[in-house]
Design a protein around this motif. Sequence first.
Motif, PDB file in Angstrom:
ATOM      1  N   LYS A 199       5.035 -12.746 -14.786  1.00 37.89           N
ATOM      2  CA  LYS A 199       5.836 -13.309 -13.955  1.00 37.89           C
ATOM      3  C   LYS A 199       6.211 -12.627 -12.765  1.00 37.89           C
ATOM      4  N   LYS A 200       6.015 -13.379 -11.582  1.00 43.43           N
ATOM      5  CA  LYS A 200       6.360 -12.799 -10.267  1.00 43.43           C
ATOM      6  C   LYS A 200       7.884 -12.368 -10.044  1.00 43.43           C
ATOM      7  N   PHE A 201       7.995 -11.040  -9.740  1.00 43.38           N
ATOM      8  CA  PHE A 201       9.515 -10.639 -10.004  1.00 43.38           C
ATOM      9  C   PHE A 201       9.920 -10.329  -8.375  1.00 43.38           C
ATOM     10  N   TYR A 202       9.200 -10.569  -7.403  1.00 37.53           N
ATOM     11  CA  TYR A 202       9.867 -10.363  -5.852  1.00 37.53           C
ATOM     12  C   TYR A 202       9.636 -11.624  -5.083  1.00 37.53           C
ATOM     13  N   ARG A 203      10.104 -11.573  -3.952  1.00 34.57           N
ATOM     14  CA  ARG A 203      10.087 -12.675  -2.965  1.00 34.57           C
ATOM     15  C   ARG A 203       9.174 -12.215  -1.762  1.00 34.57           C
ATOM     16  N   ASP A 204       9.588 -10.931  -1.166  1.00 35.55           N
ATOM     17  CA  ASP A 204       9.080 -10.497   0.060  1.00 35.55           C
ATOM     18  C   ASP A 204       8.043  -9.104  -0.201  1.00 35.55           C
ATOM     19  N   VAL A 205       7.059  -9.382   0.566  1.00 32.13           N
ATOM     20  CA  VAL A 205       6.315  -7.943   0.467  1.00 32.13           C
ATOM     21  C   VAL A 205       6.078  -7.295   1.952  1.00 32.13           C
ATOM     22  N   TYR A 224       1.150   5.244   4.469  1.00 35.44           N
ATOM     23  CA  TYR A 224       1.864   3.705   4.173  1.00 35.44           C
ATOM     24  C   TYR A 224       2.122   3.263   2.779  1.00 35.44           C
ATOM     25  N   GLU A 225       3.448   2.598   2.814  1.00 37.92           N
ATOM     26  CA  GLU A 225       3.857   2.167   1.369  1.00 37.92           C
ATOM     27  C   GLU A 225       3.823   0.791   1.121  1.00 37.92           C
ATOM     28  N   ILE A 226       3.802   0.000   0.037  1.00 33.94           N
ATOM     29  CA  ILE A 226       4.129  -1.199  -0.001  1.00 33.94           C
ATOM     30  C   ILE A 226       5.337  -1.496  -0.455  1.00 33.94           C
ATOM     31  N   ASN A 227       6.234  -2.309  -0.322  1.00 35.02           N
ATOM     32  CA  ASN A 227       7.479  -2.625  -0.624  1.00 35.02           C
ATOM     33  C   ASN A 227       7.560  -3.946  -1.250  1.00 35.02           C
ATOM     34  N   LEU A 228       7.985  -4.118  -2.577  1.00 33.38           N
ATOM     35  CA  LEU A 228       8.047  -5.745  -3.046  1.00 33.38           C
ATOM     36  C   LEU A 228       9.731  -5.707  -2.972  1.00 33.38           C
ATOM     37  N   ASP A 229      10.173  -6.549  -2.302  1.00 33.83           N
ATOM     38  CA  ASP A 229      11.627  -6.749  -1.715  1.00 33.83           C
ATOM     39  C   ASP A 229      11.856  -5.197  -1.405  1.00 33.83           C
ATOM     40  N   ARG A 230      12.952  -4.701  -2.106  1.00 40.35           N
ATOM     41  CA  ARG A 230      13.411  -3.526  -1.461  1.00 40.35           C
ATOM     42  C   ARG A 230      12.926  -2.000  -2.512  1.00 40.35           C
ATOM     43  N   LYS A 231      11.971  -2.582  -3.147  1.00 40.85           N
ATOM     44  CA  LYS A 231      11.392  -1.511  -4.446  1.00 40.85           C
ATOM     45  C   LYS A 231       9.903  -1.124  -3.805  1.00 40.85           C
ATOM     46  N   LEU A 242      -5.285  -0.650   5.643  1.00 42.78           N
ATOM     47  CA  LEU A 242      -5.532  -0.927   4.399  1.00 42.78           C
ATOM     48  C   LEU A 242      -4.125  -1.426   3.888  1.00 42.78           C
ATOM     49  N   ALA A 243      -2.873  -0.980   4.224  1.00 43.72           N
ATOM     50  CA  ALA A 243      -1.840  -1.407   3.706  1.00 43.72           C
ATOM     51  C   ALA A 243      -1.715  -3.157   3.960  1.00 43.72           C
ATOM     52  N   ILE A 244      -2.082  -3.500   4.903  1.00 44.66           N
ATOM     53  CA  ILE A 244      -2.050  -4.716   5.272  1.00 44.66           C
ATOM     54  C   ILE A 244      -2.729  -5.648   4.337  1.00 44.66           C
ATOM     55  N   ALA A 245      -4.033  -5.133   4.155  1.00 48.81           N
ATOM     56  CA  ALA A 245      -5.044  -5.951   3.344  1.00 48.81           C
ATOM     57  C   ALA A 245      -4.301  -5.905   1.781  1.00 48.81           C
ATOM     58  N   VAL A 246      -3.723  -4.603   1.191  1.00 47.02           N
ATOM     59  CA  VAL A 246      -3.199  -4.592  -0.057  1.00 47.02           C
ATOM     60  C   VAL A 246      -1.823  -5.584  -0.356  1.00 47.02           C
ATOM     61  N   ALA A 247      -1.183  -5.540   0.999  1.00 50.21           N
ATOM     62  CA  ALA A 247       0.113  -6.373   1.014  1.00 50.21           C
ATOM     63  C   ALA A 247      -0.321  -7.944   0.948  1.00 50.21           C
ATOM     64  N   THR A 248      -1.520  -8.098   1.466  1.00 49.81           N
ATOM     65  CA  THR A 248      -1.772  -9.556   1.330  1.00 49.81           C
ATOM     66  C   THR A 248      -2.165 -10.000  -0.094  1.00 49.81           C
ATOM     67  N   GLU A 249      -2.685  -9.163  -0.842  1.00 52.60           N
ATOM     68  CA  GLU A 249      -2.995  -9.405  -2.153  1.00 52.60           C
ATOM     69  C   GLU A 249      -1.762  -9.959  -3.008  1.00 52.60           C
ATOM     70  N   TRP A 250      -0.633  -8.895  -2.826  1.00 49.45           N
ATOM     71  CA  TRP A 250       0.470  -9.157  -3.342  1.00 49.45           C
ATOM     72  C   TRP A 250       1.250 -10.436  -2.772  1.00 49.45           C
TER      73      TRP A 250
END
Length: 294
Positions: free
Chosen positions: A51-57, A67-74, A91-99
């Motif tokens: 189940k999805k546990f975040y709102r913002d990427v 570069y790091e990926i943040n799911l909300d503040r985590k 690459l960070a943009i591309a991965v963040a897009t998946e999330w």
Amino acid sequence: MFAMLPSLCRFHRQFSRALLPLVSRQVELKLLSSSTHVQRAKYGNATSERKKFYRDVTISQGEGGLYEINLDRKKLKTPGGKLFTVPNEALAIAVATEWDAQKDTLKFYTMHLTTLCNTALDNPTHRDKDQIISAALKFLDTDTVCYRVEEPPGLVELQKNEWDPVLDWIERRYNVVIGSSFSIMGPQIPEETKETFRQHLGSYNFWSLIGLEYVINQLKSVVLSFGLIDRHLTVEQAVLLARLEEEYQIQRWGNVEWAHDYDMYELRARTAAGALFAYLSSESATMKKKILQD
């Protein structure tokens, strides 16, 4: 920011979404459990849903310019517990897009770029560059486009018309000899050819090799993979050439429609993701702007 993705990223995203309605959960699990890039223990979770546990990427730049990926503040972490970091913003943009593309349920089996990053970061099989190159080059001895049939005549002609031009291109491009064979043993690839390709692969960094090996693994062909990476072939062309015999049989005898569509879209999605990963992992600050242009 997410709208600035290259065409390969659009392929990967579109194909991943297109295949979801076509398959049952059992088929997904069976396919993904055979992945050579997933360690059975910690990486087995790649076949599950959550189940999805975040709102913002979002993405942020951390220590050493990574570069790091943040799911909300985590901060996102790898299956091995490492901080999930990538070498550049593209690459960070591309991965963040998946999330960001995930809906109510996280479907990890559609997140190929994330999986490739996890593989590069955790390196679960503890391989170095030379080992990855050796594994990739093993496909040259059994390359898809080098094995030819002697019948039926229609397939013989199709292989000649579609595969020969790609073989001619790569032999000219790298000044090598490869050839084809009707024998089950395949052609005898000269050692000089293997050494040329070994040196070429050696020019890629570790992360890019992870992506390139992944493409080779999907297409079962060094020739087609180099054609794709060198932009001589599109994703659709490379996948069609890799599936040439299967497509011929389908045209002749028909097919189970949903299964054919699933296989095609899945192979396209994985191939596009691997090529995109290789591109973005090898880019410099100058290349990034060029790659991200639509």
